[in-house]
Design a protein around this motif. Sequence first.
Motif, PDB file in Angstrom:
ATOM      1  N   LEU A 117       0.817  -1.222   0.000  1.00 54.46           N
ATOM      2  CA  LEU A 117       0.000   0.000   0.000  1.00 54.46           C
ATOM      3  C   LEU A 117       0.847   1.267   0.000  1.00 54.46           C
ATOM      4  O   LEU A 117       0.401   2.303  -0.483  1.00 54.46           O
ATOM      5  CB  LEU A 117      -0.929   0.016   1.216  1.00 54.46           C
ATOM      6  CG  LEU A 117      -2.008  -1.058   1.251  1.00 54.46           C
ATOM      7  CD1 LEU A 117      -2.719  -1.033   2.596  1.00 54.46           C
ATOM      8  CD2 LEU A 117      -2.992  -0.863   0.103  1.00 54.46           C
ATOM      9  N   GLY A 118       2.044   1.188   0.559  1.00 54.04           N
ATOM     10  CA  GLY A 118       2.914   2.360   0.620  1.00 54.04           C
ATOM     11  C   GLY A 118       2.304   3.486   1.428  1.00 54.04           C
ATOM     12  O   GLY A 118       1.719   3.261   2.495  1.00 54.04           O
ATOM     13  N   ASP A 119       2.399   4.710   0.905  1.00 59.39           N
ATOM     14  CA  ASP A 119       1.910   5.897   1.621  1.00 59.39           C
ATOM     15  C   ASP A 119       0.400   5.926   1.784  1.00 59.39           C
ATOM     16  O   ASP A 119      -0.120   6.747   2.542  1.00 59.39           O
ATOM     17  CB  ASP A 119       2.371   7.171   0.899  1.00 59.39           C
ATOM     18  CG  ASP A 119       3.875   7.357   0.972  1.00 59.39           C
ATOM     19  OD1 ASP A 119       4.504   6.777   1.883  1.00 59.39           O
ATOM     20  OD2 ASP A 119       4.421   8.073   0.109  1.00 59.39           O
ATOM     21  N   ALA A 120      -0.313   5.056   1.102  1.00 60.69           N
ATOM     22  CA  ALA A 120      -1.772   5.023   1.218  1.00 60.69           C
ATOM     23  C   ALA A 120      -2.217   4.424   2.553  1.00 60.69           C
ATOM     24  O   ALA A 120      -3.355   4.622   2.970  1.00 60.69           O
ATOM     25  CB  ALA A 120      -2.381   4.218   0.069  1.00 60.69           C
ATOM     26  N   ALA A 121      -1.328   3.706   3.235  1.00 61.44           N
ATOM     27  CA  ALA A 121      -1.671   3.106   4.526  1.00 61.44           C
ATOM     28  C   ALA A 121      -1.520   4.134   5.639  1.00 61.44           C
ATOM     29  O   ALA A 121      -0.573   4.914   5.656  1.00 61.44           O
ATOM     30  CB  ALA A 121      -0.771   1.912   4.795  1.00 61.44           C
ATOM     31  N   ARG A 122      -2.485   4.129   6.554  1.00 63.75           N
ATOM     32  CA  ARG A 122      -2.416   5.026   7.713  1.00 63.75           C
ATOM     33  C   ARG A 122      -3.181   4.388   8.859  1.00 63.75           C
ATOM     34  O   ARG A 122      -4.014   3.518   8.655  1.00 63.75           O
ATOM     35  CB  ARG A 122      -2.998   6.388   7.387  1.00 63.75           C
ATOM     36  CG  ARG A 122      -4.466   6.342   7.005  1.00 63.75           C
ATOM     37  CD  ARG A 122      -5.125   7.722   7.037  1.00 63.75           C
ATOM     38  NE  ARG A 122      -6.559   7.585   7.035  1.00 63.75           N
ATOM     39  CZ  ARG A 122      -7.309   7.268   8.080  1.00 63.75           C
ATOM     40  NH1 ARG A 122      -6.757   7.033   9.243  1.00 63.75           N
ATOM     41  NH2 ARG A 122      -8.612   7.154   7.985  1.00 63.75           N
ATOM     42  N   ARG A 123      -2.889   4.841  10.053  1.00 61.14           N
ATOM     43  CA  ARG A 123      -3.613   4.351  11.230  1.00 61.14           C
ATOM     44  C   ARG A 123      -4.808   5.256  11.498  1.00 61.14           C
ATOM     45  O   ARG A 123      -4.715   6.474  11.356  1.00 61.14           O
ATOM     46  CB  ARG A 123      -2.712   4.313  12.446  1.00 61.14           C
ATOM     47  CG  ARG A 123      -1.660   3.223  12.355  1.00 61.14           C
ATOM     48  CD  ARG A 123      -1.062   2.974  13.747  1.00 61.14           C
ATOM     49  NE  ARG A 123       0.016   2.023  13.697  1.00 61.14           N
ATOM     50  CZ  ARG A 123      -0.112   0.725  13.910  1.00 61.14           C
ATOM     51  NH1 ARG A 123      -1.287   0.207  14.168  1.00 61.14           N
ATOM     52  NH2 ARG A 123       0.935  -0.069  13.873  1.00 61.14           N
ATOM     53  N   ASP A 124      -5.929   4.655  11.893  1.00 53.22           N
ATOM     54  CA  ASP A 124      -7.103   5.447  12.248  1.00 53.22           C
ATOM     55  C   ASP A 124      -7.010   5.841  13.725  1.00 53.22           C
ATOM     56  O   ASP A 124      -6.019   5.543  14.402  1.00 53.22           O
ATOM     57  CB  ASP A 124      -8.402   4.696  11.928  1.00 53.22           C
ATOM     58  CG  ASP A 124      -8.583   3.406  12.698  1.00 53.22           C
ATOM     59  OD1 ASP A 124      -7.884   3.186  13.726  1.00 53.22           O
ATOM     60  OD2 ASP A 124      -9.436   2.592  12.293  1.00 53.22           O
ATOM     61  N   ALA A 125      -8.020   6.507  14.249  1.00 52.43           N
ATOM     62  CA  ALA A 125      -8.013   6.999  15.630  1.00 52.43           C
ATOM     63  C   ALA A 125      -7.852   5.865  16.638  1.00 52.43           C
ATOM     64  O   ALA A 125      -7.295   6.071  17.722  1.00 52.43           O
ATOM     65  CB  ALA A 125      -9.293   7.781  15.904  1.00 52.43           C
ATOM     66  N   ALA A 126      -8.318   4.686  16.298  1.00 55.50           N
ATOM     67  CA  ALA A 126      -8.206   3.530  17.198  1.00 55.50           C
ATOM     68  C   ALA A 126      -6.879   2.800  17.027  1.00 55.50           C
ATOM     69  O   ALA A 126      -6.612   1.818  17.713  1.00 55.50           O
ATOM     70  CB  ALA A 126      -9.363   2.570  16.949  1.00 55.50           C
ATOM     71  N   GLY A 127      -6.033   3.251  16.092  1.00 52.27           N
ATOM     72  CA  GLY A 127      -4.733   2.639  15.868  1.00 52.27           C
ATOM     73  C   GLY A 127      -4.733   1.497  14.864  1.00 52.27           C
ATOM     74  O   GLY A 127      -3.722   0.850  14.670  1.00 52.27           O
ATOM     75  N   ALA A 132      -6.290   3.597   1.516  1.00 54.81           N
ATOM     76  CA  ALA A 132      -6.778   4.874   0.990  1.00 54.81           C
ATOM     77  C   ALA A 132      -8.295   4.923   0.890  1.00 54.81           C
ATOM     78  O   ALA A 132      -8.885   5.999   0.927  1.00 54.81           O
ATOM     79  CB  ALA A 132      -6.164   5.144  -0.385  1.00 54.81           C
ATOM     80  N   ALA A 133      -8.950   3.782   0.804  1.00 50.64           N
ATOM     81  CA  ALA A 133     -10.415   3.717   0.732  1.00 50.64           C
ATOM     82  C   ALA A 133     -11.037   3.545   2.117  1.00 50.64           C
ATOM     83  O   ALA A 133     -12.223   3.247   2.231  1.00 50.64           O
ATOM     84  CB  ALA A 133     -10.842   2.579  -0.184  1.00 50.64           C
ATOM     85  N   GLU A 134     -10.231   3.712   3.159  1.00 49.27           N
ATOM     86  CA  GLU A 134     -10.669   3.580   4.558  1.00 49.27           C
ATOM     87  C   GLU A 134     -11.002   2.143   4.952  1.00 49.27           C
ATOM     88  O   GLU A 134     -11.653   1.908   5.968  1.00 49.27           O
ATOM     89  CB  GLU A 134     -11.865   4.507   4.861  1.00 49.27           C
ATOM     90  CG  GLU A 134     -11.544   5.984   4.735  1.00 49.27           C
ATOM     91  CD  GLU A 134     -10.453   6.442   5.698  1.00 49.27           C
ATOM     92  OE1 GLU A 134     -10.445   6.010   6.864  1.00 49.27           O
ATOM     93  OE2 GLU A 134      -9.587   7.232   5.274  1.00 49.27           O
TER      94      GLU A 134
END
Length: 186
Positions: A117-127, A132-134
């Motif tokens: 996923l590269g930079d498209a991956a992120r942690r949400d508020a719950a970690g 990128a599509a949530e």
Amino acid sequence: MKVYLAGPDVFLPDPLGIAERKRAICAAHGLTGIFPVDAHPQHPEEAELPRWLWIYRRNEAHMRDADAVIANLTPFRGPSADAGTIYEVGFMRALGKKVLGYSNVAADFVPRTLGFLGDAARRDAAGRWRDAAEMAVEDFGLADNLMIDGGIGEAGGVLVRREVPQAERWTDLVGFETCVRMLAAR
């Protein structure tokens, strides 16, 4: 015992070479390896089928004839195993056959997915990791999707994971032979 040798090995530059190596390992342990491209009797009505459908039917017939499957679950063209191989694992599980697998990549599914996923991956508020599509990234510390690890485990099988050099990813058969030894010992 007849063992269906599932995996993306059929796409290798020399699929018959790897098939022969796998068959020899099976034979050394008293097993018979069945490779997806092996001949299988064709019914007259199948001569008119599109090639892809005939291949599907041949592979399914091989699986029905086998007592077990050893699947090459090394990530293929992405973070997960080959889709056709995953189907074959599920098919054999549903038939109640013995299911074993190996991967020549030891890393868990999550780091492989995040790398994909590269930079498209992120942690949400719950970690929790999201793309990128949530959509959530499955994170159970497993080799692949939970249905693969779960199906193999529930079938009484094992999924052997090893890290091998990239240049040997598709030719190293130590994990495969580990599965063969375990199956032969049963």
